[in-house]
Design a protein around this motif. Structure first.
Motif, PDB file in Angstrom:
ATOM      1  N   ALA A 103       0.886  -1.317  -0.024  1.00  0.00           N
ATOM      2  CA  ALA A 103      -0.180  -0.114  -0.018  1.00  0.00           C
ATOM      3  C   ALA A 103       0.869   1.230   0.033  1.00  0.00           C
ATOM      4  CB  ALA A 103      -0.890  -0.159   1.344  1.00  0.00           C
ATOM      5  N   TRP A 104       2.015   1.374   0.679  1.00  0.00           N
ATOM      6  CA  TRP A 104       2.784   2.440   0.848  1.00  0.00           C
ATOM      7  C   TRP A 104       3.855   2.661  -0.471  1.00  0.00           C
ATOM      8  CZ3 TRP A 104       8.138   1.550   0.925  1.00  0.00           C
ATOM      9  CH2 TRP A 104       8.510   0.300   1.373  1.00  0.00           C
ATOM     10  N   LEU A 105       4.171   1.690  -1.251  1.00  0.00           N
ATOM     11  CA  LEU A 105       4.983   1.715  -2.440  1.00  0.00           C
ATOM     12  C   LEU A 105       4.713   2.547  -3.389  1.00  0.00           C
ATOM     13  CD1 LEU A 105       6.366  -1.741  -2.812  1.00  0.00           C
ATOM     14  CD2 LEU A 105       7.576   0.187  -1.852  1.00  0.00           C
ATOM     15  N   LEU A 106       3.306   2.617  -3.703  1.00  0.00           N
ATOM     16  CA  LEU A 106       3.033   3.669  -4.815  1.00  0.00           C
ATOM     17  C   LEU A 106       2.975   5.087  -4.394  1.00  0.00           C
ATOM     18  CD1 LEU A 106       0.254   3.200  -7.506  1.00  0.00           C
ATOM     19  CD2 LEU A 106       0.483   5.412  -6.376  1.00  0.00           C
ATOM     20  N   PRO A 107       2.682   5.458  -3.493  1.00  0.00           N
ATOM     21  CA  PRO A 107       2.709   6.935  -2.799  1.00  0.00           C
ATOM     22  C   PRO A 107       4.455   7.254  -2.716  1.00  0.00           C
ATOM     23  CG  PRO A 107       0.816   5.878  -1.465  1.00  0.00           C
ATOM     24  CD  PRO A 107       1.654   4.556  -2.377  1.00  0.00           C
ATOM     25  N   GLY A 108       4.918   6.161  -2.037  1.00  0.00           N
ATOM     26  CA  GLY A 108       6.457   6.464  -1.968  1.00  0.00           C
ATOM     27  C   GLY A 108       7.297   6.933  -3.142  1.00  0.00           C
ATOM     28  N   PHE A 109       6.806   5.974  -4.131  1.00  0.00           N
ATOM     29  CA  PHE A 109       7.456   6.392  -5.551  1.00  0.00           C
ATOM     30  C   PHE A 109       6.842   7.811  -6.125  1.00  0.00           C
ATOM     31  CE2 PHE A 109       8.894   2.248  -5.571  1.00  0.00           C
ATOM     32  CZ  PHE A 109       9.767   1.897  -6.749  1.00  0.00           C
ATOM     33  N   ALA A 110       5.586   7.994  -5.738  1.00  0.00           N
ATOM     34  CA  ALA A 110       5.181   9.387  -6.238  1.00  0.00           C
ATOM     35  C   ALA A 110       5.938  10.413  -5.543  1.00  0.00           C
ATOM     36  CB  ALA A 110       3.726   9.342  -6.057  1.00  0.00           C
ATOM     37  N   LEU A 111       6.038  10.246  -4.149  1.00  0.00           N
ATOM     38  CA  LEU A 111       6.770  11.319  -3.461  1.00  0.00           C
ATOM     39  C   LEU A 111       8.189  11.367  -3.880  1.00  0.00           C
ATOM     40  CD1 LEU A 111       5.137  10.739  -0.100  1.00  0.00           C
ATOM     41  CD2 LEU A 111       4.768  12.812  -1.368  1.00  0.00           C
ATOM     42  N   ALA A 112       8.915  10.323  -4.131  1.00  0.00           N
ATOM     43  CA  ALA A 112      10.148  10.221  -4.746  1.00  0.00           C
ATOM     44  C   ALA A 112      10.174  10.962  -5.939  1.00  0.00           C
ATOM     45  CB  ALA A 112      10.804   8.888  -4.827  1.00  0.00           C
ATOM     46  N   GLY A 113       9.252  10.887  -6.951  1.00  0.00           N
ATOM     47  CA  GLY A 113       9.078  11.588  -8.243  1.00  0.00           C
ATOM     48  C   GLY A 113       9.108  12.916  -7.885  1.00  0.00           C
ATOM     49  N   ALA A 114       8.165  13.609  -7.203  1.00  0.00           N
ATOM     50  CA  ALA A 114       8.134  14.964  -6.862  1.00  0.00           C
ATOM     51  C   ALA A 114       9.333  15.538  -6.133  1.00  0.00           C
ATOM     52  CB  ALA A 114       6.829  14.941  -5.788  1.00  0.00           C
ATOM     53  N   GLY A 115      10.299  14.874  -5.454  1.00  0.00           N
ATOM     54  CA  GLY A 115      11.336  15.375  -4.628  1.00  0.00           C
ATOM     55  C   GLY A 115      12.272  15.477  -5.753  1.00  0.00           C
ATOM     56  N   ILE A 116      12.536  14.446  -6.760  1.00  0.00           N
ATOM     57  CA  ILE A 116      13.489  14.652  -7.546  1.00  0.00           C
ATOM     58  C   ILE A 116      13.217  15.557  -8.700  1.00  0.00           C
ATOM     59  CG2 ILE A 116      14.500  13.337  -9.693  1.00  0.00           C
ATOM     60  CD1 ILE A 116      13.997  10.763  -8.099  1.00  0.00           C
ATOM     61  N   THR A 117      11.919  15.964  -8.968  1.00  0.00           N
ATOM     62  CA  THR A 117      11.716  16.859  -9.882  1.00  0.00           C
ATOM     63  C   THR A 117      11.932  18.410  -9.112  1.00  0.00           C
ATOM     64  OG1 THR A 117       9.996  15.662 -10.851  1.00  0.00           O
ATOM     65  CG2 THR A 117       9.688  18.000 -11.063  1.00  0.00           C
TER      66      THR A 117
END
Length: 320
Positions: A103-117
């Motif tokens: 459950a937490w992996l998809l939000p985690g990847f999304a937040l990582a994408g926002a942080g990298i951007t």
């Protein structure tokens, strides 16, 4: 608080009550107690969804108001920085590689994408604090992340994965749980707190960059606060609900005539207005007489597209 804020707050409370009661199965107020078996619908399904609608709407509305104040452009939208598309790309990567089982992996990847951007945006924009360079950097990142998302869809290993990606990108609050609330709401709250502290600097910026510098505003610090606040607020929103556009464009325009044209005066009403708009929209898509629930992102695009066209026509008339 001004009168518009009190009115919006009352509207938010009524919209939240409607969101808890409304749906294919209506749950009346007298069934909200623990003694009634229907109360599980409220506690496990509709309450998390309502809290996410309020938080995501407030985050998008406030982000739009802050961005329009910072860029001094009434057509600015949180998606312009590339944070939304970066978060979407991160979530798409989780779906593409099959990492979304937890459950937490998809939000985690999304937040990582926002942080990298966000980090890439800070590097490209550099130390100058130039609004033009900052805007161009955001547009470039939006195009890059958008093309990578399209590439992931076209190269999806199975039709099911491609369908999952496209469905998620449409944006919705369907089947959200308390786990999504625990992941998204604290991060949104931090982002909102950062953006709320930019009001005075945004007011000074309306006089021009040089005047703002003479009043003690550090353009680089303000830029970092705007980027960090929007990355947290919008990134967490995309992680929880997918891509939902136009809230940050529509709401500031609706509240500005009542709140005043100073950016600081628009921030709180825009947050309340965003929460009100998205909660009402989520309730209406549940009540729509369709076989399957209309995706919230599609509904907001249907509303936001004509509104954006109206703004362009009105602007053209003023310039003519």
């Amino acid at each position: 608080m001004t009168r518009i804020c009190w009115c919006l707050l009352a509207g938010v409370l009524l919209a939240a009550a409607l969101s808890l009661a409304a749906g294919k199965v209506w749950v009346p107020l007298d069934a909200w107690t623990a003694a009634d078996p229907r109360s599980i619908i409220i506690v496990e399904l509709r309450l998390p969804r309502t809290l996410l609608a309020l938080a995501v709407g407030a985050a998008l509305g406030l982000s739009g108001a802050a961005m329009q104040g910072y860029l001094r452009n009434p057509l600015a939208d949180p998606g312009l920085f590339g944070v939304s598309s970066g978060a979407a790309l991160g979530a798409v990567c989780a779906l593409y590689f099959g990492y979304a089982a937890q459950a937490w992996l998809l939000p985690g990847f999304a937040l990582a994408g926002a942080g990298i951007t966000m980090a890439a945006l800070a590097v490209i924009a550099g130390r100058s604090g130039s609004l033009i360079l900052f805007t161009l950097a955001g547009m470039i990142l939006t195009n890059i992340t958008g093309s990578l998302t399209a590439l992931a869809i076209s190269l999806a290993p199975t039709p099911f994965v491609a369908s999952e990606i496209v469905t998620w990108l449409m944006g919705a609050l369907t089947d959200r749980s308390w786990n999504d609330v625990r992941v998204a709401v604290p991060l949104i709250a931090v982002g909102v707190a950062v953006l709320a502290r930019t009001g005075r600097a945004l007011d000074a910026l309306t006089l021009g960059e040089q005047a703002a510098r003479s009043m003690g505003v550090d353009p680089r610090r303000l830029q970092l606060m705007i980027v960090a606040g929007i990355a947290l607020a919008v990134g967490a929103s995309v992680a929880a609900a997918g891509v939902i556009g136009f809230v940050g464009l529509i709401v500031p325009h609706l509240v500005r005539p009542f709140a005043g044209h100073r950016p600081s005066a628009t921030l709180l009403p825009a947050a309340l207005g965003g929460a009100l708009l998205l909660t009402l929209a989520d309730s209406l898509v549940r009540l729509a007489p369709t076989v399957s629930e209309l995706r919230l992102g599609i509904a907001m695009s249907m509303l936001g597209g004509p509104f954006f066209l109206y703004l362009l026509i009105a602007m053209r008339r003023r310039l003519a």
